[in-house]
Motif scaffolding. Structure first.
Motif, PDB file in Angstrom:
ATOM      1  N   PRO A   1      -1.759  -5.651   6.507  1.00 39.45           N
ATOM      2  CA  PRO A   1      -1.687  -6.978   5.895  1.00 39.45           C
ATOM      3  C   PRO A   1      -0.399  -7.124   5.082  1.00 39.45           C
ATOM      4  O   PRO A   1       0.120  -6.141   4.568  1.00 39.45           O
ATOM      5  CB  PRO A   1      -2.906  -7.021   4.968  1.00 39.45           C
TER       6      PRO A   1
ATOM      7  N   SER B   1       0.834  -8.242   1.867  1.00 41.56           N
ATOM      8  CA  SER B   1       0.381  -8.620   0.528  1.00 41.56           C
ATOM      9  C   SER B   1       1.451  -9.391  -0.240  1.00 41.56           C
ATOM     10  O   SER B   1       1.163  -9.980  -1.262  1.00 41.56           O
ATOM     11  CB  SER B   1       0.003  -7.367  -0.266  1.00 41.56           C
TER      12      SER B   1
ATOM     13  N   ASP C   1       1.465  -2.992  -0.030  1.00 40.57           N
ATOM     14  CA  ASP C   1       1.461  -2.714   1.404  1.00 40.57           C
ATOM     15  C   ASP C   1       1.461  -1.202   1.667  1.00 40.57           C
ATOM     16  O   ASP C   1       0.732  -0.714   2.528  1.00 40.57           O
ATOM     17  CB  ASP C   1       2.653  -3.362   2.092  1.00 40.57           C
TER      18      ASP C   1
END
Length: 129
Positions: free
Chosen positions: A3, A5, A11
């Motif tokens: 993802p 972030s 991350d």
């Protein structure tokens, strides 16, 4: 896929938490040394393992670093492969030698933070904007 972030440390921490979960598994710890030894004698298995296990993880790390560069959190690192090694190496060592210490949230945070700091995070440009 990691993802996004919006910041490097979160991350990297996501990557490390995922790796901690895998390397802390008792089955992985019990079988890793034998499996790695077997890879030395089976080139096809080694190639498959690298392609299906290591390369996707390294690619995710490179994506995280690339996004941080684009956000100007860090400068482009000279050696992305070393960054990947730096994140995974301590986990592999502790999986192979459990007496070195636990594979846990503290290790995830330490390796993510150490890696970010090694990348001069946050960059002076990121902190002045």
């Amino acid at each position: 896929m990691v993802p996004d972030s919006g910041n490097l440390i979160d991350d990297l921490l996501w990557i490390q938490r995922d790796q901690v979960q895998m390397f802390a598994d008792p089955l992985v710890q019990k079988s890793l040394a034998g499996f790695l030894d077997h890879l030395k004698s089976d080139k096809g298995l080694e190639d498959s393992f690298v392609a299906e296990f290591f390369l996707p993880r390294r690619s995710a790390t490179k994506d995280v670093i690339g996004r941080a560069v684009l956000r100007q959190e860090i400068d482009e690192p000279a050696d992305l492969e070393w960054i990947c090694d730096k994140l995974t190496g301590p986990l592999v060592m502790r999986a192979l030698f459990p007496a070195l210490g636990p594979i846990d949230e503290d290790l995830a945070r330490l390796t993510a933070t150490d890696t970010a700091m090694g990348l001069s995070w946050p960059s002076p440009a990121a902190t002045t904007t």
